[in-house]
Design an enzyme around this catalytic site. Structure first.
Site, PDB file in Angstrom:
ATOM      1  N   TYR A 126       0.989  -1.158  -0.209  1.00  0.00           N
ATOM      2  CA  TYR A 126       0.330  -0.022   0.229  1.00  0.00           C
ATOM      3  C   TYR A 126       0.844   1.486   0.241  1.00  0.00           C
ATOM      4  CZ  TYR A 126      -3.551   3.942   1.705  1.00  0.00           C
ATOM      5  OH  TYR A 126      -3.951   4.940   1.768  1.00  0.00           O
ATOM      6  N   ASP A 217       8.484   3.067   0.028  1.00  0.00           N
ATOM      7  CA  ASP A 217       7.824   3.571   1.562  1.00  0.00           C
ATOM      8  C   ASP A 217       7.987   3.386   2.489  1.00  0.00           C
ATOM      9  OD1 ASP A 217       5.893   4.077   2.804  1.00  0.00           O
ATOM     10  OD2 ASP A 217       5.038   3.661   0.634  1.00  0.00           O
ATOM     11  N   LYS A 245       3.630   9.777   8.370  1.00  0.00           N
ATOM     12  CA  LYS A 245       3.700   9.220  10.245  1.00  0.00           C
ATOM     13  C   LYS A 245       4.197   9.642  11.774  1.00  0.00           C
ATOM     14  CE  LYS A 245       0.608   5.545   8.274  1.00  0.00           C
ATOM     15  NZ  LYS A 245      -0.213   5.327   8.786  1.00  0.00           N
TER      16      LYS A 245
END
Ligand code: PLP
Length: 426
Positions: A126, A217, A245
């Site tokens: 994702y 990522d 994050k």
């Protein structure tokens, strides 16, 4: 009314998700006053726990000087320096607001640097909800997973490859049409389908040989798997890294970092270059002073070396204790994870060997995303624990007490589930 009844698709829970009104440490409280041990931890952003005193102090200090300037400011420089110092491959940094924006910007940089049209992503990995990468997130899914995308498979198409088909990856890269390969270096779907160092090394070799930009990522793994992320833990360096994050300490903020010659496509030069070759990047809320303040305070804590070893040890103990409860109750299922991330797959047998085979991982992923997950989450909520779907993130605020509460809640949740779905019990 909220469209779709939610603010984020992954909060979906029938008949309704918890509505949270307060957080502290490793806990959150719902609107009815229930206290929950939390494993969402702000979708993985709150690695120090909620309201860590150093982060709160840094944000309050900054708030007294203003929440938002819409201008360049010294804290952004300090923040970028921290990232450069900690993330091994980060030679330059550019801030965005979300992880999705970071992955999109990384793709543009890769296309600009290589002059090639395609991008490869792996099934089950994702990278955000936007146009180029919003496909192949669910197991075995070739469809976009979303409507509203442009029709056809244009020149800028994203090619989807199964993680265990490195032969297909090699064939694609040999066309010299692929600008970038993007992947979650801790494994697809925040580690639900783990990858190993050998796999990362092979992808690195193939991308290097074919002049393809390798993008890690590290939105989840950055500052979690090691102070320098998965690339430090595994010793495999990408060309570009996407961060979000933890990087912004619980405030909205993200970044792309990477090799100077690729990041140089953001540089201004002469008029002709600026107009046609430069990668344009704007964004009202890039690197707000509040995000910079929270990010710096958080990264300094992690760089101190005090945080990660303790959470990692707790993560290993939690996985072991969950597996013990599954075995003791004779439930088909398996807990696994790495560092401070864990997953629980119900309705599948534990792997035969020490390491699951690729097909076993596929079964684990399907289980981790299957209906059993919703049932487990609901049963755990009734017992005072909020799992992030199939597992969750530990933080520095989790300790022995939270671990004990979680394992006991898990045991009682299995008892409840045995009445709903006896097939999970051998
Ligand atoms: N990449 C990974 C690995 C993620 O886990 C996420 C979000 O969870 C994203 C990208 C997208 O980040 P954001 O939700 O900030 O857009």
């Amino acid at each position: 009314m909220l469209a779709g009844g939610l603010t984020h698709d992954s909060h979906r829970l029938e008949p309704f998700p918890p509505y949270i009104t307060k957080v502290q440490g490793a806990y959150k409280w719902d609107a009815d006053g229930h206290r929950l041990v939390d494993y969402w931890m702000g979708h993985g952003a709150m690695i120090l726990g909620y309201d860590h005193p150093k982060v709160v102090e840094a944000v309050e200090r900054q708030l007294a000087r203003g929440s938002f300037y819409g201008a360049e400011h010294p804290l952004a420089l300090e923040w970028a320096e921290r990232i450069q110092r900690m993330v091994p491959s980060a030679e330059r940094v550019r801030f965005t607001v979300t992880g999705s924006e970071a992955t999109e910007l990384a793709l543009r940089l890769a296309r600009a640097a290589t002059g090639r049209p395609w991008v490869v992503k792996f099934a089950g990995h994702y990278h955000g909800w936007h146009e180029p990468l919003a496909k192949g997130v669910l197991p075995g899914e070739a469809s976009p997973g979303t409507d509203g995308r442009p029709a056809g498979d244009g020149p800028a198409a994203t090619r989807l490859v199964a993680p265990d088909r490195l032969d297909e990856l090699e064939a694609l890269l040999d066309t010299r049409q692929v600008a970038a390969v993007i992947l979650e270096p801790g494994g697809g779907s925040w580690g639900a389908i783990p990858v190993d160092v050998g796999w990362l090394q092979t992808v690195r070799e193939l991308t290097r040989r074919t002049g393809t930009v390798l993008i890690f990522d590290e939105v989840i793994t950055g500052f979690r798997l090691a102070p320098g992320g998965a690339q430090e833990r595994y010793g495999v360096l990408p060309d570009l890294t996407c961060l979000a994050k933890i990087v912004s300490g619980g405030m909205p903020g993200a970044a792309v970092a990477g090799r100077a010659e690729i990041m140089a496509y953001l540089d201004f030069r002469d008029e002709a270059w600026n107009r046609s070759q430069r990668v344009a990047h704007l964004g009202t809320f890039n690197a707000t002073p509040l995000a910079a303040a929270a990010g710096i305070a958080t990264l300094d804590e992690i760089a101190s070396g005090r945080v990660l070893p303790a959470i990692d040890r707790l993560g290993a103990r939690l996985v072991q204790a969950l597996n013990e409860r599954l075995r003791a109750r004779g439930v088909r299922g398996y807990a696994y994870g790495q560092a401070s991330i864990f997953h629980i797959a119900l309705g599948v047998d534990p792997p035969e060997g020490e390491e699951p085979s690729p097909s076993e991982w596929q079964a684990l992923l399907e289980a981790a995303k299957g209906p059993a997950t919703q049932w487990l989450r609901k049963a755990m909520l009734l017992e005072g624990v909020d799992l992030m779907r199939s597992g969750g993130f530990l933080s520095a605020a989790h300790g022995d007490q939270e671990l004990e509460e979680t394992v006991q809640a898990f045991d009682r949740a299995l008892e409840r589930l045995s009445k709903v779905e006896p097939a999970w019990f051998a």
